[in-house]
Design a protein around this motif. Structure first.
Motif, PDB file in Angstrom:
ATOM      1  N   VAL A   1       0.861  -1.186   0.000  1.00  0.00           N
ATOM      2  CA  VAL A   1       0.000   0.000   0.000  1.00  0.00           C
ATOM      3  C   VAL A   1       0.894   1.232   0.000  1.00  0.00           C
TER       4      VAL A   1
ATOM      5  N   ASP B   1       1.078   5.650   0.416  1.00  0.00           N
ATOM      6  CA  ASP B   1       0.439   6.894   0.803  1.00  0.00           C
ATOM      7  C   ASP B   1       1.425   8.025   0.561  1.00  0.00           C
TER       8      ASP B   1
ATOM      9  N   GLU C   1      -9.228  -7.777  -0.769  1.00  0.00           N
ATOM     10  CA  GLU C   1      -9.793  -6.860  -1.755  1.00  0.00           C
ATOM     11  C   GLU C   1     -11.024  -6.155  -1.202  1.00  0.00           C
TER      12      GLU C   1
ATOM     13  N   SER D   1      -8.531  -3.182   0.606  1.00  0.00           N
ATOM     14  CA  SER D   1      -8.331  -2.312  -0.558  1.00  0.00           C
ATOM     15  C   SER D   1      -9.533  -1.408  -0.810  1.00  0.00           C
ATOM     16  N   ALA D   2     -10.742  -1.985  -0.811  1.00  0.00           N
ATOM     17  CA  ALA D   2     -11.941  -1.179  -1.086  1.00  0.00           C
ATOM     18  C   ALA D   2     -12.183  -0.117  -0.003  1.00  0.00           C
TER      19      ALA D   2
ATOM     20  N   LEU E   1     -10.016   1.324   1.878  1.00  0.00           N
ATOM     21  CA  LEU E   1      -8.989   2.354   1.730  1.00  0.00           C
ATOM     22  C   LEU E   1      -9.382   3.355   0.649  1.00  0.00           C
ATOM     23  N   GLN E   2      -9.920   2.843  -0.451  1.00  0.00           N
ATOM     24  CA  GLN E   2     -10.338   3.728  -1.530  1.00  0.00           C
ATOM     25  C   GLN E   2     -11.523   4.591  -1.107  1.00  0.00           C
ATOM     26  N   TRP E   3     -12.511   3.984  -0.472  1.00  0.00           N
ATOM     27  CA  TRP E   3     -13.708   4.723  -0.049  1.00  0.00           C
ATOM     28  C   TRP E   3     -13.374   5.758   1.013  1.00  0.00           C
TER      29      TRP E   3
ATOM     30  N   MET F   1     -11.048   7.708   1.199  1.00  0.00           N
ATOM     31  CA  MET F   1     -10.469   8.943   0.675  1.00  0.00           C
ATOM     32  C   MET F   1     -11.404  10.121   0.915  1.00  0.00           C
TER      33      MET F   1
ATOM     34  N   HIS G   1      -9.104   7.838   6.948  1.00  0.00           N
ATOM     35  CA  HIS G   1      -8.165   7.263   5.983  1.00  0.00           C
ATOM     36  C   HIS G   1      -6.749   7.271   6.545  1.00  0.00           C
TER      37      HIS G   1
END
Length: 273
Positions: free
Chosen positions: A125, A127, A143, A147-148, A150-152, A154, A160
């Motif tokens: 990952v 940053d 996933e 991963s999901a 972490l994306q949301w 943002m 985050h």
């Protein structure tokens, strides 16, 4: 289907040592291409060598880098040194044969793709501070629950950053810091609740808002009650074992990681729907 998957379907599996050899060859080939054409600066090279505790040798820089990677004896060390190389590389593009440009993002994407192609169980990952690695669990869970989220997240910067910090500490588990890591995941979830629901309460005091949110989104009572009990158990565990007492073990950390991502995923999924 990847070649390595196809071989395993045929009953021709790979030992960890064989996977390491394949990964090492991929990395050596890639580093040779990069350093053959790039003007990797003296300062970047010194920073990289200092980071991994390696002496700076007298002969050419390209040979130095290849020798550093050539001496590596296992996948964990190879990946960590590659990440150190990435973290010390300046954020610029460089040209190969004056046709195609490779950026720092390409350097990152290469190792992610190489690990995925060989089914080697590490997540990477990145940053604003650079990249870090941590052990991979089940691919589907990583996933969906790492991963999901972490994306949301943002859209929830405080949460985050807290989740990233927890993952970084998770990647640096040393046998003594399990309780602290578990508490970092609690803080990440607490930060998310504060940003999502508003306010600055402690995590356990958001149980009413959480329950009402589930009901407002037409989650059946039987299921919403169960979700509330899960969150209550999560907070009780952290208060009794992680937050105030050093009783947490590595065995439960992966569960705490996934449960944190699961609760975040549930709330955001309901919102998106």
């Amino acid at each position: 289907m990847k070649w390595i998957d196809y071989r395993e379907k045929l009953g021709i599996g790979f030992e960890d040592e064989e996977k390491f050899g394949m990964l090492k060859n991929k990395v050596l080939n890639y580093i040779e291409i990069l350093t053959s054409y790039d003007d990797y600066s003296d300062s970047e090279y010194c920073d990289f060598c200092y980071d991994i505790g390696c002496r700076i040798l007298d002969y050419g820089m390209r040979l130095n880098l290849l020798e550093i990677f050539e001496k590596v004896e296992n996948s964990t060390e190879l990946i960590s040194i590659y990440i150190a190389f990435y973290n010390n590389y300046s954020n610029r593009c460089f040209e190969i044969n004056r046709k195609k440009k490779f950026s720092r993002t390409d350097i990152f994407n290469f190792i992610v793709g190489a690990l995925k192609s060989l089914n080697i169980a590490f997540n990477i990952v990145k940053d604003d501070d650079g990249a870090f690695i941590f052990p991979k669990g089940a691919e589907e869970l990583d996933e969906a629950l790492v991963s999901a989220p972490l994306q949301w997240l943002m859209n929830y910067p405080k949460a985050h950053n807290a989740f990233i910090k927890a993952l970084k500490d998770y990647s640096n588990y040393n046998g003594q810091n399990a309780s602290d890591i578990a508490d970092k995941f609690r803080k990440a979830l607490e930060a998310f609740f504060q940003e999502f629901f508003g306010g600055s309460k402690s995590l356990e005091n958001y149980l009413p808002e959480y329950g009402n949110y589930l009901k407002e989104n037409l989650v059946p009572k039987e299921i919403s009650n169960n979700f509330q009990k899960i969150l209550e158990s999560y907070t009780n565990f952290n208060n009794n074992y992680a937050k105030h007492h050093d009783k947490t073990t590595q065995k439960v950390l992966e569960y705490i990681l996934y449960e944190t991502g699961n609760i975040i995923r549930l709330i955001i999924t309901l919102k998106n729907n």
